[in-house]
Design a protein around this motif. Structure first.
Motif, PDB file in Angstrom:
ATOM      1  N   GLU A  28      25.223 -24.998 -44.960  1.00  0.00           N
ATOM      2  CA  GLU A  28      26.150 -25.881 -45.676  1.00  0.00           C
ATOM      3  C   GLU A  28      25.513 -26.333 -46.994  1.00  0.00           C
ATOM      4  O   GLU A  28      25.170 -27.499 -47.176  1.00  0.00           O
ATOM      5  CB  GLU A  28      26.495 -27.083 -44.802  1.00  0.00           C
TER       6      GLU A  28
ATOM      7  N   THR B 290      26.675 -24.402 -35.949  1.00  0.00           N
ATOM      8  CA  THR B 290      27.572 -24.153 -37.081  1.00  0.00           C
ATOM      9  C   THR B 290      29.038 -24.131 -36.675  1.00  0.00           C
ATOM     10  O   THR B 290      29.891 -23.792 -37.488  1.00  0.00           O
ATOM     11  CB  THR B 290      27.224 -22.821 -37.761  1.00  0.00           C
TER      12      THR B 290
ATOM     13  N   LYS C 140      32.192 -25.325 -39.014  1.00  0.00           N
ATOM     14  CA  LYS C 140      31.618 -25.486 -40.350  1.00  0.00           C
ATOM     15  C   LYS C 140      31.909 -24.267 -41.220  1.00  0.00           C
ATOM     16  O   LYS C 140      32.054 -23.149 -40.737  1.00  0.00           O
ATOM     17  CB  LYS C 140      30.111 -25.706 -40.264  1.00  0.00           C
TER      18      LYS C 140
END
Length: 236
Positions: free
Chosen positions: A177, A203, A206
């Motif tokens: 990210e 993750t 995301k």
């Protein structure tokens, strides 16, 4: 894990399939052209199926532990819906078979990153031109695909690489990210990261990027390479 890979016969998908096998998983490589798939393995099943065929997609997804989508479509001025239609069928099949983990490739080109690290000057000239002309239909459909994935209720991760190029081995790439670095991603780095994400619960939910910072081409080298590619096909 048993991993279903869509877009498996494209330049990235082939690398994803190889990485999946090399890390000890079994794989179902999905392609419309199974006879063209370049390698075999005892833990690999090459499946002839079209991602637009909902029934065929459902058959592949059943029994998988995770699904990786590396669908790819060349830039075109014509309308494109392969990403969104394909992922819609994948999501429906995953719900039907209660398969939770989905990793789908999109692109940083479909989004504006004002915080991009070390962007070359050429990017400021070329990116707006591409996004408004030959890349518009592709990027529009990638955004539709992302909406389907993020609204799916699955354990999803969207991966956004930058301009793709080829290297023989993974590098110490930047991923997560974070803002993109530079303007390129090696396909082998993307494949390596996708394979890791298949079992990465940190993750889930995301959107991540992956950037290559070593051995990268210049913008003009990249444009010459892409112009000379003879295998520009839809990868699904």
């Amino acid at each position: 894990m048993h991993i279903a890979i869509f877009g498996a016969n494209g330049p990235t998908g082939r690398l994803v399939t190889r990485r999946v096998l090399d890390t000890g998983h079994t794989a179902a490589a999905v392609t419309r052209r199974p006879r063209d798939f370049p390698f075999t393995d005892d833990r690999l099943t090459v499946v002839g199926a079209d991602v637009r065929d909902a029934a065929a997609v459902a058959d592949v997804v059943a029994g998988a532990d995770a699904v990786l989508s590396s669908l790819g479509v060349p830039f075109s001025l014509r309308p494109i819906d392969t990403y969104s239609v394909g992922v819609e069928n994948i999501v429906a099949a995953m719900h039907a078979s209660e398969v939770r983990r989905l990793v789908a490739v999109s692109s940083t080109g479909a989004h504006h990153y004002p915080g991009r690290v070390d962007p070359p000057f050429a990017l400021r000239i070329v990116e707006p031109l591409i996004t408004r002309t030959i890349g518009k239909s592709t990027y529009d459909d990638q955004r539709r695909m992302e909406d389907i994935v993020t609204g799916s209720g699955l354990d999803w991760t969207v991966v956004r690489p930058s301009g793709l190029f080829d290297l023989p081995a993974p590098t110490k790439y930047v991923a997560g990210e974070v803002d993109p670095v530079g303007m390129f991603t090696a396909r082998i780095d993307l494949a390596d990261y996708m394979t890791r994400l298949a079992a990465d619960t940190t993750t889930v939910g995301k959107t991540v990027v992956v950037s290559t910072t070593e051995q990268v081409p210049t913008m003009w080298q990249m444009m010459r390479r892409e112009a000379s590619r003879a295998d520009a096909k839809t990868h699904y």
